[in-house]
Structures are given as structure tokens and as C-alpha cells.
Write a protein that holds these residues in place. Structure first.
Motif, short mmCIF file in Angstrom:
data_model
loop_
_atom_site.label_atom_id
_atom_site.label_comp_id
_atom_site.label_asym_id
_atom_site.label_seq_id
_atom_site.Cartn_x
_atom_site.Cartn_y
_atom_site.Cartn_z
N GLY A 1 58.97 -12.22 0.23
CA GLY A 1 59.42 -13.11 1.29
C GLY A 1 58.35 -13.36 2.33
N LEU A 2 57.58 -12.32 2.67
CA LEU A 2 56.49 -12.49 3.62
C LEU A 2 55.43 -13.44 3.07
CD1 LEU A 2 55.28 -11.67 6.34
CD2 LEU A 2 54.21 -9.74 5.17
N VAL B 1 54.25 -17.08 4.73
CA VAL B 1 52.86 -17.47 4.97
C VAL B 1 52.51 -18.74 4.20
CG1 VAL B 1 50.45 -16.77 4.57
CG2 VAL B 1 52.09 -15.14 5.52
N ILE B 2 52.89 -18.81 2.94
CA ILE B 2 52.60 -19.99 2.13
C ILE B 2 53.35 -21.20 2.68
CG2 ILE B 2 52.92 -21.03 -0.16
CD1 ILE B 2 52.44 -18.19 -1.30
N GLY B 3 54.60 -21.00 3.07
CA GLY B 3 55.37 -22.11 3.65
C GLY B 3 54.78 -22.60 4.96
N LEU C 1 59.59 -22.07 -1.40
CA LEU C 1 61.01 -22.17 -1.74
C LEU C 1 61.41 -21.14 -2.80
CD1 LEU C 1 61.50 -26.04 -1.85
CD2 LEU C 1 62.66 -24.45 -0.33
N ILE C 2 60.58 -21.01 -3.82
CA ILE C 2 60.89 -20.06 -4.90
C ILE C 2 60.80 -18.62 -4.40
CG2 ILE C 2 60.06 -19.19 -7.12
CD1 ILE C 2 59.26 -22.11 -7.76
N LEU D 1 60.92 -23.01 5.82
CA LEU D 1 59.54 -23.49 5.97
C LEU D 1 59.11 -24.30 4.75
CD1 LEU D 1 57.73 -20.44 7.60
CD2 LEU D 1 58.23 -22.65 8.64
N GLY D 2 59.43 -23.82 3.57
CA GLY D 2 59.10 -24.56 2.35
C GLY D 2 59.82 -25.88 2.27
#
Length: 138
Positions: A52-53, A57-59, A83-84, A126-127
Motif C-alpha cells: 500500500g505504501l 508513492v507511485i500514485g 490502483l492495483i 491517488l491512482g
């Protein structure tokens, strides 16, 4: 490894995890567990929290890229990955909380499960925002 392989593996991960969660859910601890003992419930919740973290960060990076703040890319792949990862984190956290038969410090990983239920949806949001913004920009 190409991005397509990475996304395929990330999409298949929740299915494999859901299949492996059944033995974790049926595992019953008979004796009290030490504070620093790594049980299966704690391990699953920690893995999900890290996932999830990474999704957060990616989102966040994908959202920044979709608005043109960082780099020149659209951030669409990052949005999908967030999202995934967020969805997998939320599902695993829900399974850990549902399987827990005790409260905090019992070894079931319930505190980490609740953390997963907070961090996972943040990654999904975020995604999703990055995905919507990348569609508008295209």
C-alpha cells in the motif's frame, strides 16, 4: 521485465494472495505471542502495508506527472499500478482483520490490518485521480 509483465503480475497477485489467505485465516494461536514474534498475520499485514505504501508513492508520482509537474510522461501506467497495489492492500487488510480472533498484541496482525484499510484506499484514490487527469490531458 517489461511494464506489461509487471502490470500482469500485479493484477494476478490479489488472486494468488486470496487463495493463500485461507490457511492464514484458519490458523489459530493457542498461546500468547511475544511482542516481537513475527506471526503469519503480522507478516501478511506488513507485506500489505508495504504494498500500500508503494501504491501511495507511485500514485503520488503519477498524479504529479499527470499534471505536468514532474517529467514529460502522462503517468497512466503509474496510476494503474497504484490502483492495483491499493486494491490488493485493502483486500489483504480486510482478510487479516476478518481472520483476527483477538485484539492488539495477540499476534493476529489486526493493527497492521487496520493500517492497510487506511493506506490501501489512499493509494486507490491517488491512482484514480491520476488516471482521470491523464485521460483529460490525452
Amino acid at each position: 521485465m517489461s511494464a506489461r509483465h509487471l502490470l500482469t503480475a500485479a493484477a494476478a497477485a490479489p488472486l494468488g494472495i486470496a487463495g493463500l489467505a485461507a490457511p492464514v485465516a484458519s490458523h489459530v494461536l493457542a498461546q500468547p505471542v511475544g511482542a516481537y514474534t513475527l506471526t503469519s498475520g503480522r507478516l501478511w499485514s506488513a507485506v500489505a502495508a508495504l504494498l500500500g505504501l508503494a501504491g501511495v508513492v507511485i500514485g503520488g508520482l503519477a498524479l504529479a506527472r499527470s499534471t505536468g509537474r514532474i517529467g514529460t510522461g502522462t503517468g497512466r501506467r503509474g496510476a494503474i499500478a497504484a490502483l492495483i497495489a491499493g486494491s490488493a492492500c485493502t483486500v489483504i487488510g480486510g482478510l487479516v482483520v476478518a481472520a483476527a480472533e483477538g485484539g492488539p498484541s495477540t499476534g493476529y496482525g489486526i493493527v497492521g490490518g487496520y493500517v492497510d484499510l487506511v493506506v490501501g484506499p489512499i493509494a486507490v484514490v491517488l491512482g484514480g485521480l491520476a488516471l482521470v487527469r491523464s485521460r483529460r490531458a490525452a
